[in-house]
Design a protein around this motif. Structure first.
Motif, PDB file in Angstrom:
ATOM      1  N   TYR A  62     -61.835 -52.587  28.904  1.00  0.00           N
ATOM      2  CA  TYR A  62     -60.402 -52.735  29.145  1.00  0.00           C
ATOM      3  C   TYR A  62     -60.142 -53.755  30.256  1.00  0.00           C
ATOM      4  O   TYR A  62     -60.945 -53.922  31.169  1.00  0.00           O
ATOM      5  CB  TYR A  62     -59.774 -51.401  29.589  1.00  0.00           C
ATOM      6  CG  TYR A  62     -59.761 -50.331  28.536  1.00  0.00           C
ATOM      7  CD1 TYR A  62     -58.627 -50.109  27.752  1.00  0.00           C
ATOM      8  CD2 TYR A  62     -60.873 -49.516  28.326  1.00  0.00           C
ATOM      9  CE1 TYR A  62     -58.597 -49.103  26.793  1.00  0.00           C
ATOM     10  CE2 TYR A  62     -60.860 -48.514  27.372  1.00  0.00           C
ATOM     11  CZ  TYR A  62     -59.728 -48.312  26.611  1.00  0.00           C
ATOM     12  OH  TYR A  62     -59.707 -47.322  25.654  1.00  0.00           O
ATOM     13  N   ARG A  63     -58.977 -54.389  30.162  1.00  0.00           N
ATOM     14  CA  ARG A  63     -58.374 -55.064  31.300  1.00  0.00           C
ATOM     15  C   ARG A  63     -57.369 -54.083  31.908  1.00  0.00           C
ATOM     16  O   ARG A  63     -56.745 -53.303  31.190  1.00  0.00           O
ATOM     17  CB  ARG A  63     -57.643 -56.335  30.888  1.00  0.00           C
ATOM     18  CG  ARG A  63     -58.504 -57.374  30.203  1.00  0.00           C
ATOM     19  CD  ARG A  63     -59.295 -58.194  31.180  1.00  0.00           C
ATOM     20  NE  ARG A  63     -59.938 -59.324  30.521  1.00  0.00           N
ATOM     21  CZ  ARG A  63     -60.816 -60.125  31.085  1.00  0.00           C
ATOM     22  NH1 ARG A  63     -61.173 -59.916  32.351  1.00  0.00           N
ATOM     23  NH2 ARG A  63     -61.350 -61.132  30.424  1.00  0.00           N
ATOM     24  N   GLU A  72     -53.755 -64.469  28.813  1.00  0.00           N
ATOM     25  CA  GLU A  72     -53.935 -63.569  29.946  1.00  0.00           C
ATOM     26  C   GLU A  72     -52.769 -63.762  30.908  1.00  0.00           C
ATOM     27  O   GLU A  72     -52.385 -64.902  31.201  1.00  0.00           O
ATOM     28  CB  GLU A  72     -55.258 -63.875  30.663  1.00  0.00           C
ATOM     29  CG  GLU A  72     -55.624 -62.856  31.721  1.00  0.00           C
ATOM     30  CD  GLU A  72     -57.043 -63.053  32.249  1.00  0.00           C
ATOM     31  OE1 GLU A  72     -57.335 -62.554  33.341  1.00  0.00           O
ATOM     32  OE2 GLU A  72     -57.853 -63.722  31.559  1.00  0.00           O
ATOM     33  N   GLY A  78     -63.281 -57.206  29.013  1.00  0.00           N
ATOM     34  CA  GLY A  78     -62.682 -56.532  30.154  1.00  0.00           C
ATOM     35  C   GLY A  78     -63.683 -56.038  31.181  1.00  0.00           C
ATOM     36  O   GLY A  78     -64.885 -55.949  30.930  1.00  0.00           O
ATOM     37  N   ARG A 121     -57.143 -52.862  25.732  1.00  0.00           N
ATOM     38  CA  ARG A 121     -58.486 -53.058  25.164  1.00  0.00           C
ATOM     39  C   ARG A 121     -58.811 -54.544  25.082  1.00  0.00           C
ATOM     40  O   ARG A 121     -58.014 -55.345  24.607  1.00  0.00           O
ATOM     41  CB  ARG A 121     -58.562 -52.443  23.769  1.00  0.00           C
ATOM     42  CG  ARG A 121     -58.804 -50.948  23.787  1.00  0.00           C
ATOM     43  CD  ARG A 121     -59.199 -50.458  22.396  1.00  0.00           C
ATOM     44  NE  ARG A 121     -59.541 -49.047  22.411  1.00  0.00           N
ATOM     45  CZ  ARG A 121     -58.656 -48.065  22.249  1.00  0.00           C
ATOM     46  NH1 ARG A 121     -57.390 -48.370  22.066  1.00  0.00           N
ATOM     47  NH2 ARG A 121     -59.050 -46.802  22.277  1.00  0.00           N
ATOM     48  N   ASP A 122     -60.011 -54.879  25.573  1.00  0.00           N
ATOM     49  CA  ASP A 122     -60.438 -56.276  25.591  1.00  0.00           C
ATOM     50  C   ASP A 122     -61.962 -56.279  25.677  1.00  0.00           C
ATOM     51  O   ASP A 122     -62.530 -55.740  26.630  1.00  0.00           O
ATOM     52  CB  ASP A 122     -59.833 -56.992  26.795  1.00  0.00           C
ATOM     53  CG  ASP A 122     -60.107 -58.495  26.806  1.00  0.00           C
ATOM     54  OD1 ASP A 122     -61.173 -58.914  26.285  1.00  0.00           O
ATOM     55  OD2 ASP A 122     -59.278 -59.240  27.354  1.00  0.00           O
TER      56      ASP A 122
END
Length: 559
Positions: free
Chosen positions: A197-198, A212, A172, A168-169
């Motif tokens: 998301y990513r 990251e 993303g 979750r980001d």
């Protein structure tokens, strides 16, 4: 194209074989057909496995190196298991259809077939028996040694598979589909305010900086960047120099030692396309006649397999600033002038009913496309081929969800029940390509008395094949193409015993009626005459040799 019914062979090609089983199968086939097959190891892989090579021909009609030869290789990339299956099918088919199929019998009597069914045995074994889906040739130990920094792919949750991690980001690129929560779809360019998301490969990040993860290609990468043509040290997987890896070096040395190779197909997965040169040039930079030749031969492949024929550079290279350097395809064609195709087997998109809009498989797919593929996989591969997302406490990223498609057994390789038909069609294309080779013949041979014990011997040497004895324009330009030589032995020859006939054309340049404005024809046959002194009733022999068209002999009894 409607093909003859697929024959029943002794091997059921509906699953994938590990190294030991595959080795046993190859040796058993050779043992059962000693007059048609020989097997040798071209050397050892990085981890010490044999790189098997088979020579198939009817040895009763002459040695393999005196015949035109067709070359097939497979599984230069670890996860491309269907390619090894196709090469094995070719061996099985040629040996067991001999004396049952007239075309197989004719080709085995007049030609040789060189088959390397598994160039990369270490990588194949790792990919079959461990979670790793991309592992080069096993030069580096699995895990962090494959990369110098950042994320290295690993079975983090220990379930026996390496798939994907979604994190979750709010920044993303992905979001969960409203139609099917198992799939992710791309966030729209202007979209904000959702749950995003990513998406990363499953793996560990020992040097994670808390922001990251870096992801770099593994060093242990790509044997198909190891060949001399256009080699670049900056290519992913290129190695230290051309042929620095033992598997690529074995291929290079074998091809260089077998000058009679006049056609090649290297099998890869996936995409359902037949790739032709060049990997670094636009078509207009190449010989127009060679391009026509590739398109004509490739059209036969399309008719048999259903796969379109496309240029590696123009159609299969998304970013033209990143051409593929050091490939086998370019080396074989650009430096030796051999007509070669690289067939990308298997296309899950067509199987799932998707419209084909991109030839290269790395692309975003729409929500509906992903759903169609997932539904097809569930029906044809099984529910096991997609792992539902599950939460996991990642040692560097914290809470993630791990899941997704097992791409090796869906996108990269077909399920077992679809394997044999794919093998059959692609092997038939290889045989059609092989049948287009130049074939040397002595179509006429006679002796006429001139005086007592003196004769005029005449022979006509002809190329009866589709391709010229030089194969391509590039072969002449690179100085690789050898001319046809004809020699008379026996008796006392007055004058030269050997003549150089130059290159003999094939049928391929006569696609239409002759025109002064069209392609000008070259000769497909030439006569030769000698004056010889010999006893009446004795025998002389005419021998014609072509590196690509074979060696043929004709004995003449003097009247």
């Amino acid at each position: 194209m409607s093909l003859p019914p697929r024959p029943q062979l002794s091997i059921i090609h509906n699953r994938y074989f590990d190294y030991d089983e595959y080795t046993r199968i190859l040796h058993d086939l050779v043992a059962r057909h000693p007059h048609l097959a020989r097997i040798q190891s071209l050397g050892k892989s990085h981890q010490g496995r044999d790189i098997w090579q088979l020579t198939l021909t009817d040895f009763s009609t002459g040695p393999d190196q005196e015949k035109p030869a067709y070359y097939i290789d497979a599984q230069i990339h670890a996860e491309e298991h269907a390619t090894s299956s196709t090469a094995l099918y070719a061996v099985n088919y040629l040996l067991e259809r001999f004396n049952h199929d007239p075309e197989v019998t004719r080709l085995m009597q007049r030609m040789a077939f060189y088959v390397l069914p598994r160039i990369n045995p270490d990588g194949a074994e790792i990919c079959l028996k461990t979670p790793h889906r991309w592992c080069g040739n096993g030069r580096y130990s699995l895990g962090q040694d494959e990369v110098t920094r950042g994320l290295h792919q690993w079975d983090v949750d220990g379930d026996g598979h390496i798939v994907f991690m979604r994190v979750r980001d709010p920044h993303g690129e992905w979001k969960v589909s409203q139609k099917d929560p198992r799939i992710l779809v791309q966030r729209l360019p202007h979209e904000v305010g959702g749950e995003y998301y990513r998406l990363y490969p499953e793996g560990l990040i020992p040097d994670y900086d808390g922001v990251e993860p870096d992801i770099e290609p593994p060093r242990d990468g790509n044997l198909n960047r190891q060949f001399p043509a256009n080699w670049s040290p900056h290519e992913y997987g290129a190695g230290d120099y051309p042929g620095s890896e033992p598997e690529a070096r074995a291929v290079i040395e074998f091809i260089l030692k077998h000058k009679n190779i006049c056609g090649m197909n290297s099998f890869h997965t996936h995409g359902g396309v037949i790739l032709r040169p060049s990997a670094v040039k636009y078509d207009h930079q190449m010989s127009a006649r060679d391009i026509t030749l590739f398109k004509d031969l490739g059209a036969v492949g399309t008719e048999i397999t259903g796969y379109p024929v496309i240029s590696i550079f123009e159609d299969f290279t998304p970013d033209k600033t990143k051409a593929r350097h050091g490939s086998l395809t370019d080396w074989a064609y650009e430096q030796m002038g051999i007509p070669i195709f690289g067939t990308e087997l298997w296309d899950i998109e067509r199987e799932a009913g998707l419209e084909k809009t991109h030839w290269y498989g790395i692309r975003p797919r729409t929500e509906d496309e992903q759903i169609k593929i997932l539904e097809w996989v569930t029906r044809n591969v099984g529910e096991w081929a997609f792992l539902d997302w599950k939460k996991f406490d990642h040692p560097q990223l914290g809470e993630v969800e791990i899941g997704g498609m097992l791409e090796v057994w869906t996108f990269r390789n077909p399920p077992g029940h679809l394997l044999e038909e794919m093998c059959y069609r692609n092997v038939l294309f290889c045989l059609a390509h092989a049948a287009s080779s130049p074939f040397l013949e002595i179509s006429e041979a006679s002796a006429t008395p001139l005086a007592e014990g003196v004769y005029r011997v005449r022979a006509v040497v002809r190329n009866t094949g589709y391709l010229p004895t030089n194969l391509t324009d590039v072969a002449i330009a690179e100085g690789f193409a050898k001319t046809v030589q004809v020699e008379l032995s026996g008796g006392t020859v007055h004058g030269p015993a050997t003549y150089d006939l130059g290159h003999l054309a094939g049928r391929n340049e006569r696609k239409s009626t002759w025109s002064p404005w069209g392609n000008q024809w070259n000769r497909t046959a030439r006569p030769v005459e000698w004056t010889v002194s010999a006893a009446a009733g004795s025998t002389v022999e005419v021998v014609a040799r072509s590196e690509k068209g074979g060696t043929v002999r004709r004995q003449i009894k003097l009247p």
